[in-house]
Design a protein around this motif. Structure first.
Motif, mmCIF file in Angstrom:
data_model
loop_
_atom_site.group_PDB
_atom_site.id
_atom_site.type_symbol
_atom_site.label_atom_id
_atom_site.label_comp_id
_atom_site.label_asym_id
_atom_site.label_seq_id
_atom_site.Cartn_x
_atom_site.Cartn_y
_atom_site.Cartn_z
ATOM 1 N N UNK A 177 -7.709 15.052 -35.664
ATOM 2 C CA UNK A 177 -7.816 15.427 -37.074
ATOM 3 C C UNK A 177 -6.502 15.446 -37.829
ATOM 4 N N UNK A 178 -5.404 15.069 -37.177
ATOM 5 C CA UNK A 178 -4.112 15.023 -37.863
ATOM 6 C C UNK A 178 -3.549 13.611 -37.787
ATOM 7 N N UNK A 179 -2.761 13.261 -38.764
ATOM 8 C CA UNK A 179 -2.134 11.939 -38.783
ATOM 9 C C UNK A 179 -1.100 11.843 -37.667
ATOM 10 N N UNK A 180 -0.838 10.626 -37.251
ATOM 11 C CA UNK A 180 0.172 10.353 -36.235
ATOM 12 C C UNK A 180 1.411 9.828 -36.955
ATOM 13 N N UNK A 201 3.201 5.803 -40.050
ATOM 14 C CA UNK A 201 2.166 6.675 -39.539
ATOM 15 C C UNK A 201 0.809 6.032 -39.647
ATOM 16 N N UNK A 202 -0.181 6.789 -39.267
ATOM 17 C CA UNK A 202 -1.548 6.318 -39.349
ATOM 18 C C UNK A 202 -2.508 7.445 -39.054
ATOM 19 N N UNK A 205 -3.547 2.938 -35.233
ATOM 20 C CA UNK A 205 -3.142 2.567 -36.590
ATOM 21 C C UNK A 205 -1.642 2.812 -36.796
ATOM 22 N N UNK A 206 -1.152 3.910 -36.281
ATOM 23 C CA UNK A 206 0.274 4.215 -36.430
ATOM 24 C C UNK A 206 1.131 3.146 -35.762
ATOM 25 N N UNK A 207 0.734 2.710 -34.575
ATOM 26 C CA UNK A 207 1.500 1.678 -33.879
ATOM 27 C C UNK A 207 1.365 0.318 -34.550
#
Length: 95
Positions: A14-17, A30-31, A36-38
């Motif tokens: 539930x939190x962004x990376x 981020x993602x 998505x972040x990578x």
């Protein structure tokens, strides 16, 4: 090909990376999830390289993971978070 070490901060469901680069001050990405972040990280490095080029500057040298582990300002983050290698843009690689 040059790669930059990325620190990947994943706080939980539930939190962004978040992704940031010890050798590229102010470069972050981020993602919504790890994948998505990578996927977004190479674009962040490319945009950072482009901004430096517009200012007539070159990319900072990339340190190895071993070198970064010896840096007390970075070692704690490496121990606490995941790391990834993100390729530098080809134009920055030639510089």
């Amino acid at each position: 090909m040059t790669h930059y070490v990325a620190i990947v901060e994943e706080a939980g469901p539930g939190t962004a990376v978040g992704v940031w680069f010890p050798d590229l001050p102010g470069c972050f990405s981020g993602g919504d999830d790890l994948d998505e972040a990578l996927r977004n990280a190479p674009e962040a490095v490319a945009l950072y390289a482009g901004a430096l080029a517009e200012d007539g500057r070159t990319m900072p040298p990339a340190r190895t993971l071993t070198e970064l582990k010896r840096d007390p300002e970075v070692a704690r983050d490496i121990a606490a978070h995941m790391v990834a290698l993100v390729p530098a843009p080809v134009a920055a690689d030639a510089a």
